[in-house]
Design a protein around this motif. Structure first.
Motif, mmCIF file in Angstrom:
data_model
loop_
_atom_site.group_PDB
_atom_site.id
_atom_site.type_symbol
_atom_site.label_atom_id
_atom_site.label_comp_id
_atom_site.label_asym_id
_atom_site.label_seq_id
_atom_site.Cartn_x
_atom_site.Cartn_y
_atom_site.Cartn_z
ATOM 1 N N LEU A 1 84.924 -25.476 -12.733
ATOM 2 C CA LEU A 1 84.240 -26.009 -11.549
ATOM 3 C C LEU A 1 82.746 -25.716 -11.574
ATOM 4 O O LEU A 1 81.939 -26.512 -11.091
ATOM 5 C CB LEU A 1 84.857 -25.425 -10.280
ATOM 6 C CG LEU A 1 86.173 -26.038 -9.812
ATOM 7 C CD1 LEU A 1 86.777 -25.203 -8.689
ATOM 8 C CD2 LEU A 1 85.953 -27.463 -9.337
ATOM 9 N N GLU A 2 82.380 -24.544 -12.068
ATOM 10 C CA GLU A 2 80.974 -24.139 -12.191
ATOM 11 C C GLU A 2 80.209 -24.227 -10.872
ATOM 12 O O GLU A 2 79.074 -24.731 -10.814
ATOM 13 C CB GLU A 2 80.263 -24.987 -13.257
ATOM 14 C CG GLU A 2 80.793 -24.764 -14.659
ATOM 15 C CD GLU A 2 79.962 -25.492 -15.709
ATOM 16 O OE1 GLU A 2 79.388 -26.557 -15.377
ATOM 17 O OE2 GLU A 2 79.879 -25.004 -16.843
ATOM 18 N N ALA A 3 80.821 -23.769 -9.796
ATOM 19 C CA ALA A 3 80.103 -23.702 -8.522
ATOM 20 C C ALA A 3 78.891 -22.783 -8.679
ATOM 21 O O ALA A 3 78.968 -21.769 -9.390
ATOM 22 C CB ALA A 3 81.021 -23.168 -7.431
ATOM 23 N N PRO A 4 77.772 -23.102 -8.048
ATOM 24 C CA PRO A 4 76.577 -22.268 -8.203
ATOM 25 C C PRO A 4 76.799 -20.803 -7.813
ATOM 26 O O PRO A 4 76.210 -19.903 -8.422
ATOM 27 C CB PRO A 4 75.564 -22.940 -7.272
ATOM 28 C CG PRO A 4 76.006 -24.366 -7.211
ATOM 29 C CD PRO A 4 77.499 -24.323 -7.260
ATOM 30 N N LYS A 5 77.657 -20.571 -6.793
ATOM 31 C CA LYS A 5 77.883 -19.198 -6.337
ATOM 32 C C LYS A 5 79.357 -18.972 -6.023
ATOM 33 O O LYS A 5 80.054 -19.884 -5.584
ATOM 34 C CB LYS A 5 77.050 -18.903 -5.074
ATOM 35 C CG LYS A 5 75.567 -18.818 -5.301
ATOM 36 C CD LYS A 5 74.826 -18.351 -4.053
ATOM 37 C CE LYS A 5 74.865 -19.387 -2.954
ATOM 38 N NZ LYS A 5 73.995 -19.031 -1.803
ATOM 39 N N ILE A 6 79.792 -17.746 -6.254
ATOM 40 C CA ILE A 6 81.137 -17.312 -5.866
ATOM 41 C C ILE A 6 80.995 -16.013 -5.073
ATOM 42 O O ILE A 6 80.341 -15.075 -5.543
ATOM 43 C CB ILE A 6 82.049 -17.058 -7.091
ATOM 44 C CG1 ILE A 6 82.254 -18.337 -7.901
ATOM 45 C CG2 ILE A 6 83.406 -16.493 -6.644
ATOM 46 C CD1 ILE A 6 83.019 -18.119 -9.203
ATOM 47 N N VAL B 1 82.744 -19.262 8.733
ATOM 48 C CA VAL B 1 81.535 -19.782 8.079
ATOM 49 C C VAL B 1 81.345 -21.279 8.306
ATOM 50 O O VAL B 1 80.317 -21.841 7.909
ATOM 51 C CB VAL B 1 81.552 -19.494 6.550
ATOM 52 C CG1 VAL B 1 81.695 -18.012 6.287
ATOM 53 C CG2 VAL B 1 82.658 -20.283 5.843
ATOM 54 N N ALA B 2 82.318 -21.941 8.941
ATOM 55 C CA ALA B 2 82.301 -23.411 9.030
ATOM 56 C C ALA B 2 81.060 -23.968 9.708
ATOM 57 O O ALA B 2 80.541 -25.019 9.315
ATOM 58 C CB ALA B 2 83.560 -23.889 9.759
ATOM 59 N N LYS B 3 80.570 -23.265 10.733
ATOM 60 C CA LYS B 3 79.418 -23.796 11.475
ATOM 61 C C LYS B 3 78.143 -23.799 10.640
ATOM 62 O O LYS B 3 77.159 -24.451 11.010
ATOM 63 C CB LYS B 3 79.200 -23.002 12.756
ATOM 64 C CG LYS B 3 78.855 -21.543 12.557
ATOM 65 C CD LYS B 3 78.750 -20.832 13.904
ATOM 66 C CE LYS B 3 78.452 -19.344 13.746
ATOM 67 N NZ LYS B 3 78.393 -18.652 15.046
ATOM 68 N N LYS B 4 78.147 -23.105 9.500
ATOM 69 C CA LYS B 4 76.966 -23.061 8.644
ATOM 70 C C LYS B 4 77.163 -23.879 7.367
ATOM 71 O O LYS B 4 76.369 -23.791 6.441
ATOM 72 C CB LYS B 4 76.632 -21.612 8.273
ATOM 73 C CG LYS B 4 76.092 -20.791 9.438
ATOM 74 C CD LYS B 4 75.724 -19.379 8.995
ATOM 75 C CE LYS B 4 75.053 -18.596 10.116
ATOM 76 N NZ LYS B 4 73.690 -19.070 10.401
ATOM 77 N N ALA B 5 78.279 -24.650 7.304
ATOM 78 C CA ALA B 5 78.569 -25.442 6.111
ATOM 79 C C ALA B 5 78.806 -26.900 6.472
ATOM 80 O O ALA B 5 79.059 -27.248 7.626
ATOM 81 C CB ALA B 5 79.799 -24.870 5.399
ATOM 82 N N LYS B 6 78.737 -27.760 5.452
ATOM 83 C CA LYS B 6 79.063 -29.172 5.654
ATOM 84 C C LYS B 6 80.567 -29.346 5.783
ATOM 85 O O LYS B 6 81.064 -30.050 6.663
ATOM 86 C CB LYS B 6 78.528 -29.990 4.479
ATOM 87 C CG LYS B 6 78.859 -31.481 4.561
ATOM 88 C CD LYS B 6 78.327 -32.205 3.332
ATOM 89 C CE LYS B 6 78.688 -33.682 3.377
ATOM 90 N NZ LYS B 6 78.197 -34.392 2.157
ATOM 91 N N GLN B 7 81.308 -28.703 4.887
ATOM 92 C CA GLN B 7 82.769 -28.772 4.913
ATOM 93 C C GLN B 7 83.344 -27.522 4.266
ATOM 94 O O GLN B 7 82.777 -26.994 3.306
ATOM 95 C CB GLN B 7 83.276 -30.008 4.163
ATOM 96 C CG GLN B 7 84.789 -30.203 4.262
ATOM 97 C CD GLN B 7 85.265 -31.434 3.524
ATOM 98 O OE1 GLN B 7 84.993 -31.603 2.348
ATOM 99 N NE2 GLN B 7 85.993 -32.314 4.221
ATOM 100 N N GLU C 1 74.739 -17.225 1.981
ATOM 101 C CA GLU C 1 73.433 -17.830 2.268
ATOM 102 C C GLU C 1 73.544 -19.337 2.472
ATOM 103 O O GLU C 1 72.829 -20.134 1.860
ATOM 104 C CB GLU C 1 72.442 -17.524 1.136
ATOM 105 C CG GLU C 1 72.081 -16.047 1.014
ATOM 106 C CD GLU C 1 71.048 -15.796 -0.062
ATOM 107 O OE1 GLU C 1 71.151 -16.451 -1.134
ATOM 108 O OE2 GLU C 1 70.143 -14.986 0.158
ATOM 109 N N LEU C 2 74.445 -19.737 3.346
ATOM 110 C CA LEU C 2 74.672 -21.157 3.586
ATOM 111 C C LEU C 2 73.506 -21.785 4.349
ATOM 112 O O LEU C 2 72.961 -21.189 5.273
ATOM 113 C CB LEU C 2 75.972 -21.347 4.367
ATOM 114 C CG LEU C 2 77.246 -20.948 3.612
ATOM 115 C CD1 LEU C 2 78.435 -20.930 4.551
ATOM 116 C CD2 LEU C 2 77.489 -21.910 2.450
#
Length: 469
Positions: free
Chosen positions: A415-420, A338-344, A317-318
């Motif tokens: 790291l505690e990323a919001p989603k994996i 997925v790169a086109k839907k992300a910042k980096q 859900e980027l």
């Protein structure tokens, strides 16, 4: 216990359900009996091959009743070749069983609350769906019991697959339903040419013989790569073989060979020689081009890989402003997808050649917001790496069958990323890792994806969400 039970025959065993690794199970004297080559509903006599205090394993020796779910296998090699163990089960039921496998693994190993497991996303192709196959040359062809008893002399050279649990025995494959295009033609023509010209097939025990291994890779765009592995350094004979292939199959996009004098067939540390054509092939997905070199990993079901990656992207859900870590990135397929839907997107992968392909794939597609690094995941993903890069808003991980190293899991917890988004070809190790991640994450979505029809293997994608602080 094992010696006492071995070779004992249990009669009229009712097969109740599918178990792991393609086996089924029944019950005898309150013990579980795992049986190969059967289907739920079969009633069989079973010869015990292994006996333990809590379970037994065996193989069918006589069928009294056949399951209503059985269908006629389409391959002449079924039952001997270990490649497609579920040909006798209709495809809708295969998908049901694969979903059940995922559910069983999470209930048995992860032991955490999970949402309903979604129905298995099936493959449109159930035959000729693979884009890569490895065939082995051997002078120890597998002979059936009838062939041995006949007393006839048989040519023992073979080109095909290893017999399960017999490293030096090869079943000679006439037609394989796993890979289409020119795969069967190349294999059969090369074997015939070698026999006609008395070119030696490899003897794995004595490690002699010219022809050792054949790898055929194809793409949905019609390109093909053929890699011949030679077990002896005989330039003249090698040239004869390669010229035959080049003249017989001019449509081969990339014709490569490697001389391997080692004790195993891996060639990632060896020099490959491009005999004709390019040193790579290209796959395409959603307008993106992906370059595949001989040492690169690419999902072996191209069409279904697209479905798999769409699931991963949907779970992500980027919104366009996220930093994504793509662990075990391979040739950067998911990262670039997925790169086109992300910042980096930052990809990490152990195989250096794959990372070079990942960088090239970004360049080929005009993607400028990716970074790729080669190195051992548990060593690369450390505090120093995090300090030099933005923290991830999302982590995508697609590890090998062994799952993630415990040090990697520990770093994800820090790291505690919001989603994996966790993509796995082995739900058992995925469930094991989820049990560790459960300290800070909940499982919110589970989607099995069938990449390998006619087999018990199943890919699984899950979405993990960080628990509220």
């Amino acid at each position: 216990m094992s010696r006492k039970m071995k070779n004992k025959v249990i009669t009229n065993l009712k097969i109740e359900k599918i178990a792991s690794e393609g086996k089924c199970l029944g019950y005898h004297d309150e013990k579980v009996v795992f049986v190969t080559g059967v289907a739920p509903g079969d009633v069989v006599d079973v010869r015990i091959t292994k006996g333990k205090s809590s379970f037994m394993e065996g193989e069918p020796v006589k069928f009294h009743e056949y399951s209503k779910e059985r269908i006629e296998p389409f391959c002449a090699h079924f039952g001997t070749c270990g490649g497609c163990k579920w040909q006798h089960i209709n495809y809708d039921l295969q998908k049901t069983y694969k979903r059940q496998q995922v559910l069983d693994q999470f209930q048995r190993i992860a032991k955490v609350p999970i949402p309903e497991v979604m129905p298995t996303l099936g493959s449109e192709k159930t035959k000729y769906y693979r884009n890569k196959l490895d065939f082995t040359f051997s002078n120890k062809k597998w002979l059936t019991l009838d062939q041995i008893r006949s007393g006839e002399e048989f040519d023992r050279n073979a080109l095909g697959f290893h017999i399960p649990k017999m490293f030096d025995k090869i079943i000679d494959i006439e037609h394989c339903y796993l890979q289409g295009n020119i795969s069967n033609e190349v294999r059969n023509e090369l074997r015939a040419f070698a026999l006609e010209n008395q070119i030696t097939f490899y003897d794995i025990r004595n490690q002699v013989g010219l022809l050792r291994n054949l790898i055929i890779r194809t793409t949905s765009t019609g390109e093909s790569m053929v890699i011949v592995q030679f077990g002896e350094n005989d330039p003249e004979s090698i040239k004869v073989v390669m010229e035959f292939l080049n003249q017989k199959f001019p449509e081969i996009t990339s014709l490569i060979y490697v001389i391997n004098l080692k004790g195993n067939e891996t060639f990632h540390d060896l020099e490959l020689v491009t005999f004709a054509g390019k040193d790579f092939i290209e796959e395409e997905m959603e307008g993106l081009k992906f370059r595949i070199s001989p040492k690169s990993f690419y999902q072996t079901n191209s069409e279904q890989a697209y479905e798999l990656y769409k699931v991963a992207r949907e779970f992500a859900e980027l919104k366009g402003d996220e930093v994504v870590y793509d662990l075990y990135t391979g040739t950067g397929t998911i990262a670039n997808f997925v790169a086109k839907k992300a910042k980096q997107v930052i990809g990490i992968e152990y195989v250096e050649a794959a990372i070079e392909d990942a960088k090239l794939n970004s360049k080929l597609n005009g993607i400028a917001n990716t970074l790729f690094y080669a190195g051992d995941m548990k060593e690369m993903l450390n505090e120093e790496f995090i300090a030099n890069h933005a923290k991830p808003d999302l982590i995508i991980t697609d590890p090998p069958r062994a799952g993630m190293d415990e040090k990697v899991v520990e770093m994800l917890l820090r790291l505690e990323a919001p989603k994996i988004v966790y993509v796995s070809c082995n739900p058992a190790t995925q469930a094991r890792d989820v049990a560790l991640l459960a300290e800070k994450y909940d499982v919110v979505k589970i989607q099995p994806v069938d990449m390998f029809p006619q087999t018990y293997h199943v890919e699984n994608v899950i979405l993990l969400s960080r628990k509220a602080q």
